[in-house]
Design an enzyme around this catalytic site. Structure first.
Site, PDB file in Angstrom:
ATOM      1  N   ARG A   1       0.809  -1.220   0.000  1.00 39.31           N
ATOM      2  CA  ARG A   1       0.000   0.000   0.000  1.00 39.31           C
ATOM      3  C   ARG A   1       0.845   1.274   0.000  1.00 39.31           C
ATOM      4  O   ARG A   1       0.593   2.200  -0.785  1.00 39.31           O
ATOM      5  CB  ARG A   1      -0.969  -0.022   1.200  1.00 39.31           C
ATOM      6  N   THR A   2       1.837   1.342   0.901  1.00 35.98           N
ATOM      7  CA  THR A   2       2.627   2.571   0.979  1.00 35.98           C
ATOM      8  C   THR A   2       3.414   2.803  -0.298  1.00 35.98           C
ATOM      9  O   THR A   2       3.446   3.912  -0.845  1.00 35.98           O
ATOM     10  CB  THR A   2       3.581   2.528   2.186  1.00 35.98           C
TER      11      THR A   2
ATOM     12  N   LYS B   1      25.754  -5.320  -2.139  1.00 36.30           N
ATOM     13  CA  LYS B   1      27.205  -5.392  -2.352  1.00 36.30           C
ATOM     14  C   LYS B   1      27.973  -4.603  -1.307  1.00 36.30           C
ATOM     15  O   LYS B   1      29.189  -4.419  -1.428  1.00 36.30           O
ATOM     16  CB  LYS B   1      27.540  -4.871  -3.753  1.00 36.30           C
TER      17      LYS B   1
ATOM     18  N   ARG C   1      11.629   3.767   2.639  1.00 34.76           N
ATOM     19  CA  ARG C   1      11.172   2.822   3.665  1.00 34.76           C
ATOM     20  C   ARG C   1      12.389   1.998   4.069  1.00 34.76           C
ATOM     21  O   ARG C   1      13.073   1.423   3.219  1.00 34.76           O
ATOM     22  CB  ARG C   1      10.066   1.931   3.100  1.00 34.76           C
TER      23      ARG C   1
ATOM     24  N   HIS D   1       6.286   7.137  10.906  1.00 32.47           N
ATOM     25  CA  HIS D   1       5.696   7.046   9.567  1.00 32.47           C
ATOM     26  C   HIS D   1       4.871   8.327   9.388  1.00 32.47           C
ATOM     27  O   HIS D   1       3.644   8.302   9.433  1.00 32.47           O
ATOM     28  CB  HIS D   1       4.810   5.808   9.472  1.00 32.47           C
TER      29      HIS D   1
END
Length: 289
Positions: free
Chosen positions: A77-78, A105, A126, A154
């Site tokens: 959703r986000t 890496k 995120r 958030h």
């Protein structure tokens, strides 16, 4: 990690994002305390205006701009909401996932952010570590939006949550802004409040309004002191309880979060607390009408 001398100066201080729209240019949003009440009302009023505009007028606003959608944790959703928003504003999007990025890496978050800043006008991040969005913003010198950093915050979700509360309770953003819309309301936050970054941001954002915050959580998953301390310095009242049914009738809104399996140290601890609270039709029949 130390801040490079050439880093773009960003306003991370509490209340640094206010009602001067010009001052927002080039700024990042990594935590809700950056916004004061006037800044919050500015954002929500702008969202309300965009909501009422024809799609073809909105589409030209970010034409030619590129958003880097950088997700180091799974999301549906986000991630999709940021992509859809940028596309609907006329911009373009490219996506970066940790599994296929140079992080595999050994590249640091700061180096990744600096690299992506060469291609994008704005970054959305995120990340599983608290504070990661601020680190990326400082390193990239491009506006960075925190789409969730570990168990931290958030902020964009909290903005949407407050906007939704205003629309559901008042049908929109009233002349008096959020203060008028939520005056005297009781907001009940339920579930895993220890790890739930959405409730951390929402509680902080509501701290300076005339609201009552009720926290309902299983033992060991209570709202962290770092959040309740912020709320205690504001005008909102707060209390913690361990049973949902006795408080439902007094609440104007229930904010229900899941128990997050990925945040637990062991499966056994998760199994012990999952399903602690269930919101079903029977419970809602006792809710405030």
């Amino acid at each position: 990690y130390t801040t490079p001398k050439h880093a773009f100066i960003m306003a991370f201080a509490p209340g640094s994002l206010s009602d001067d729209a010009a001052a927002w240019k080039g700024q990042s949003l990594v935590g809700v305390q950056q916004l004061d009440e006037a800044g919050l009302n500015l954002v929500l009023a702008h969202a309300e205006r965009l909501r009422g505009q024809p799609r073809d007028k909105v589409l030209a606003r970010q034409r030619g701009k590129i958003l880097a959608n950088v997700f180091y944790e799974p999301s549906t959703r986000t991630s999709c909401s940021f992509q859809a928003a940028m596309l609907r504003l006329g911009g373009s999007v490219f996506c970066v996932a940790e599994a296929t990025s140079s992080a595999k890496k050994g590249e640091t978050l700061e180096d990744t952010a600096r690299s992506l800043a060469c291609y994008a006008d704005v970054l959305v991040l995120r990340h599983p570590e608290s504070g990661a969005a601020k680190r990326a913003a400082v390193a990239s010198r491009k506006p960075t939006l925190n789409a969730g950093d570990g168990v931290g915050e958030h902020p964009t979700q909290a903005l949407l949550d407050v906007y939704t509360l205003c629309r559901e309770m008042c049908g929109g953003i009233p002349a008096g802004g959020v203060r008028a819309a939520l005056a005297g309301k009781t907001i009940c936050m339920v579930g895993d409040l220890k790890h739930g970054r959405t409730v951390h941001s929402l509680a902080k954002l509501l701290a300076n309004f005339d609201v009552a915050l009720v926290y309902v959580a299983p033992a060991g998953l209570e709202m962290p002191a770092a959040v309740t301390d912020v709320v205690s310095r504001g005008t909102a009242s707060q209390k913690s309880v361990d049973a949902l049914a006795p408080v439902v009738a007094d609440c104007d809104a229930l904010y229900v979060t899941r128990v997050q399996r990925e945040r637990f140290e062991s499966q056994a601890l998760y199994e012990r607390t999952k399903g602690s609270y269930v919101v079903d039709a029977a419970l809602l029949r006792t809710a405030k009408k």
